[in-house]
Design a protein around this motif. Sequence first.
Motif, PDB file in Angstrom:
ATOM      1  N   ARG A 122      10.298  -7.704   7.448  1.00 34.42           N
ATOM      2  CA  ARG A 122       8.777  -7.084   6.326  1.00 34.42           C
ATOM      3  C   ARG A 122       8.672  -7.326   5.008  1.00 34.42           C
ATOM      4  O   ARG A 122       7.435  -6.747   4.848  1.00 34.42           O
ATOM      5  CB  ARG A 122       9.226  -5.680   7.248  1.00 34.42           C
ATOM      6  N   SER A 123       9.943  -7.360   4.681  1.00 39.36           N
ATOM      7  CA  SER A 123       9.362  -7.296   3.250  1.00 39.36           C
ATOM      8  C   SER A 123       8.536  -8.510   2.633  1.00 39.36           C
ATOM      9  O   SER A 123       7.866  -8.148   1.759  1.00 39.36           O
ATOM     10  CB  SER A 123      10.568  -7.677   2.955  1.00 39.36           C
ATOM     11  N   ARG A 262      12.734 -13.700  -3.003  1.00 40.33           N
ATOM     12  CA  ARG A 262      14.511 -14.758  -2.259  1.00 40.33           C
ATOM     13  C   ARG A 262      14.974 -13.263  -3.283  1.00 40.33           C
ATOM     14  O   ARG A 262      16.644 -13.714  -2.493  1.00 40.33           O
ATOM     15  CB  ARG A 262      14.873 -16.039  -2.773  1.00 40.33           C
ATOM     16  N   PHE A 263      15.080 -13.158  -4.558  1.00 29.77           N
ATOM     17  CA  PHE A 263      16.321 -12.798  -5.179  1.00 29.77           C
ATOM     18  C   PHE A 263      16.071 -11.015  -4.617  1.00 29.77           C
ATOM     19  O   PHE A 263      16.832 -10.060  -4.343  1.00 29.77           O
ATOM     20  CB  PHE A 263      16.140 -12.178  -6.586  1.00 29.77           C
ATOM     21  N   VAL A 264      14.928 -10.606  -4.652  1.00 32.30           N
ATOM     22  CA  VAL A 264      14.982  -8.961  -4.021  1.00 32.30           C
ATOM     23  C   VAL A 264      15.561  -8.525  -2.382  1.00 32.30           C
ATOM     24  O   VAL A 264      16.013  -7.278  -2.361  1.00 32.30           O
ATOM     25  CB  VAL A 264      13.355  -9.099  -4.257  1.00 32.30           C
ATOM     26  N   GLU A 315       5.411  -5.935 -10.944  1.00 32.52           N
ATOM     27  CA  GLU A 315       4.642  -5.525  -9.887  1.00 32.52           C
ATOM     28  C   GLU A 315       5.013  -6.380  -8.693  1.00 32.52           C
ATOM     29  O   GLU A 315       5.443  -5.897  -7.111  1.00 32.52           O
ATOM     30  CB  GLU A 315       3.020  -5.829 -10.063  1.00 32.52           C
ATOM     31  N   SER A 316       5.751  -7.682  -9.481  1.00 35.03           N
ATOM     32  CA  SER A 316       5.736  -8.539  -8.091  1.00 35.03           C
ATOM     33  C   SER A 316       7.098  -8.278  -7.113  1.00 35.03           C
ATOM     34  O   SER A 316       8.171  -8.691  -6.243  1.00 35.03           O
ATOM     35  CB  SER A 316       5.995 -10.203  -8.490  1.00 35.03           C
ATOM     36  N   MET A 317       8.296  -7.314  -8.316  1.00 33.03           N
ATOM     37  CA  MET A 317       9.275  -6.915  -7.514  1.00 33.03           C
ATOM     38  C   MET A 317       8.978  -5.748  -6.616  1.00 33.03           C
ATOM     39  O   MET A 317      10.306  -5.224  -5.710  1.00 33.03           O
ATOM     40  CB  MET A 317      10.320  -6.467  -8.358  1.00 33.03           C
ATOM     41  N   LEU A 318       7.494  -5.275  -6.864  1.00 36.99           N
ATOM     42  CA  LEU A 318       7.712  -3.514  -6.273  1.00 36.99           C
ATOM     43  C   LEU A 318       7.171  -3.594  -4.638  1.00 36.99           C
ATOM     44  O   LEU A 318       7.533  -3.338  -4.046  1.00 36.99           O
ATOM     45  CB  LEU A 318       7.029  -2.541  -6.698  1.00 36.99           C
ATOM     46  N   SER A 319       6.377  -5.196  -4.514  1.00 39.52           N
ATOM     47  CA  SER A 319       5.638  -5.243  -3.394  1.00 39.52           C
ATOM     48  C   SER A 319       6.149  -5.564  -2.364  1.00 39.52           C
ATOM     49  O   SER A 319       6.284  -5.119  -0.636  1.00 39.52           O
ATOM     50  CB  SER A 319       4.824  -6.747  -3.379  1.00 39.52           C
ATOM     51  N   PRO A 320       7.126  -6.530  -2.193  1.00 42.04           N
ATOM     52  CA  PRO A 320       8.234  -6.203  -0.792  1.00 42.04           C
ATOM     53  C   PRO A 320       9.073  -5.381  -1.175  1.00 42.04           C
ATOM     54  O   PRO A 320       9.725  -5.124   0.091  1.00 42.04           O
ATOM     55  CB  PRO A 320       8.931  -7.836  -1.242  1.00 42.04           C
ATOM     56  N   THR A 321       9.498  -4.411  -1.823  1.00 40.17           N
ATOM     57  CA  THR A 321       9.695  -3.520  -1.675  1.00 40.17           C
ATOM     58  C   THR A 321       9.668  -1.769  -0.859  1.00 40.17           C
ATOM     59  O   THR A 321      10.267  -0.715  -0.146  1.00 40.17           O
ATOM     60  CB  THR A 321      10.732  -3.374  -2.992  1.00 40.17           C
ATOM     61  N   VAL A 322       8.694  -1.303  -1.569  1.00 43.20           N
ATOM     62  CA  VAL A 322       8.069   0.095  -1.762  1.00 43.20           C
ATOM     63  C   VAL A 322       7.291   0.587  -0.321  1.00 43.20           C
ATOM     64  O   VAL A 322       7.723   0.899   0.393  1.00 43.20           O
ATOM     65  CB  VAL A 322       7.766   0.410  -2.745  1.00 43.20           C
ATOM     66  N   ALA A 323       6.599  -0.474  -0.276  1.00 39.31           N
ATOM     67  CA  ALA A 323       5.777  -0.507   1.050  1.00 39.31           C
ATOM     68  C   ALA A 323       6.404  -0.670   1.953  1.00 39.31           C
ATOM     69  O   ALA A 323       6.720   0.353   3.847  1.00 39.31           O
ATOM     70  CB  ALA A 323       4.313  -1.128   0.716  1.00 39.31           C
ATOM     71  N   PRO A 324       7.099  -1.614   2.186  1.00 42.89           N
ATOM     72  CA  PRO A 324       8.640  -1.571   3.666  1.00 42.89           C
ATOM     73  C   PRO A 324       9.196  -0.142   3.621  1.00 42.89           C
ATOM     74  O   PRO A 324      10.116   0.317   4.954  1.00 42.89           O
ATOM     75  CB  PRO A 324       9.401  -2.946   3.336  1.00 42.89           C
ATOM     76  N   VAL A 393      21.609   0.201   5.465  1.00 41.20           N
ATOM     77  CA  VAL A 393      20.036  -0.142   5.973  1.00 41.20           C
ATOM     78  C   VAL A 393      18.836   0.027   5.424  1.00 41.20           C
ATOM     79  O   VAL A 393      18.018  -0.626   5.238  1.00 41.20           O
ATOM     80  CB  VAL A 393      20.509  -0.176   8.070  1.00 41.20           C
ATOM     81  N   GLN A 394      18.294   1.036   5.682  1.00 38.52           N
ATOM     82  CA  GLN A 394      16.910   1.827   4.561  1.00 38.52           C
ATOM     83  C   GLN A 394      17.136   1.183   3.599  1.00 38.52           C
ATOM     84  O   GLN A 394      16.423   0.527   2.964  1.00 38.52           O
ATOM     85  CB  GLN A 394      17.340   3.010   4.345  1.00 38.52           C
ATOM     86  N   ASP A 395      18.558   1.262   2.440  1.00 39.03           N
ATOM     87  CA  ASP A 395      17.824   0.402   1.051  1.00 39.03           C
ATOM     88  C   ASP A 395      18.621  -1.342   1.026  1.00 39.03           C
ATOM     89  O   ASP A 395      18.368  -1.792  -0.075  1.00 39.03           O
ATOM     90  CB  ASP A 395      19.714   1.413   0.363  1.00 39.03           C
ATOM     91  N   GLN A 396      18.848  -1.770   2.153  1.00 37.02           N
ATOM     92  CA  GLN A 396      19.480  -2.555   2.227  1.00 37.02           C
ATOM     93  C   GLN A 396      19.234  -3.216   3.562  1.00 37.02           C
ATOM     94  O   GLN A 396      20.217  -3.547   4.006  1.00 37.02           O
ATOM     95  CB  GLN A 396      20.666  -3.358   1.998  1.00 37.02           C
ATOM     96  N   PRO A 397      18.056  -3.891   4.197  1.00 36.02           N
ATOM     97  CA  PRO A 397      18.050  -4.192   5.468  1.00 36.02           C
ATOM     98  C   PRO A 397      18.626  -5.460   5.903  1.00 36.02           C
ATOM     99  O   PRO A 397      18.876  -5.370   6.632  1.00 36.02           O
ATOM    100  CB  PRO A 397      16.825  -4.411   5.931  1.00 36.02           C
TER     101      PRO A 397
END
Length: 417
Positions: A122-123, A262-264, A315-324, A393-397
Amino acid sequence: MRRIHVGNALSAFGLGFTVPYLYVYVAEVRGLGAMTAGLVLAVFAVAALIVLPFAGRAIVRRGPLPVLLVALVTAAFGALALGLAASAGAVLAAASLLGAGQAVMSPALATMIVDSSTSETRSRAFAMQFFLQNLGLGVGGLIGGHLVDTSKASSFVLLFSIEAAMFLLLVVVMATVRVPHAPRITDAPRSAKASWRELMSNRAMVQLSVLGFVLFFACYGQFESGLSAYGVEAAGISPSTLGTALAANTAVIVVAQFAILRFVERRRRSRVIAAVGLIWAVAWVVAGFAGLGQASPEVATAAFVSTYALFGLGESMLSPTVAPLVADLAPTGLAGQYNSAFALVKQLALALGPAIGGPMGASLHTPYIVTFLLFSLGITWLALRLGRQLTPVQDQPLLARNRVVARGGVPAESVNA
């Protein structure tokens, strides 16, 4: 998923033709004045606030695809009507249709991404969505800038017609999509009031919504209002430099998105969001130097452009983080409700951000920088606090996949919070 991503790119491409020029079109080209132009921007926010509470329930009951198709047709009609409108009443009515359609697109597309992905993928899916949205907006704005002519209303009719055509093309693309049916729960709330009550009882989601409000209020709500006003009034930035700063923001997102992903993916989501708060705090310090320091015009300009670039990094760090994370917090079958609720929070922040930040950025320069520096540090505090409400798991899928591999099993299709 490929069709959904094409749809995201097409909608952003169409919006890019008109969004940068909406104020000029209403105020100058149609000769309706600055007040009417301001009302049009307010109507977009009001329309979103009206329809979003109902959109989530409709997505849960009918599925995201039918809701998306209705939203696209509504937005297409609104865009075309806005291009042809000549009176204040017609412009406001058309803007309400366009704003309502645009607002519903976001949670509908987000829910389709959730239904077509697993918690492990999802991220990356949401990162791709954000990348394509920014690329589409940038390319659309660039092409629109070459087509627009403020002395000819017909050029704006062309821009709005292209936007409407993109929405209708998206209808055709989305009509071919077979979205996997999201699982339903038998004890789902029957009424809208009950479903909202259930959402509000989810402490992690409430905390994420508060965090989301601060994120959008302190960043996106300032881009074209408070921060740009501050840049012009305090730092002496020219209007053309504002365009360069926005281009730098988009360039950082487009270039860095997948390297950052890849980092996130290997970090805890709460700590990634906390790091974004620190990065944005640095951005506000740099903005303060640009406008309040005794730097030369060239150095002030470079600092101001760097501020927008730093925001793009965050913003690049948030996009794969908040919405998923919103999707993973939603109970089975209620992703549409949660996506719509978070979109509502976003719209509230985007409505209040310019209203508060604009006057401050224009006249109260030092308080403006200090206020939003504190907001950014508040993001870090709220993110760390949110982390205590999340399961591992929610914090780190990726933990879920690693556990399955360690047991010698096959990764599950989805891991629901």
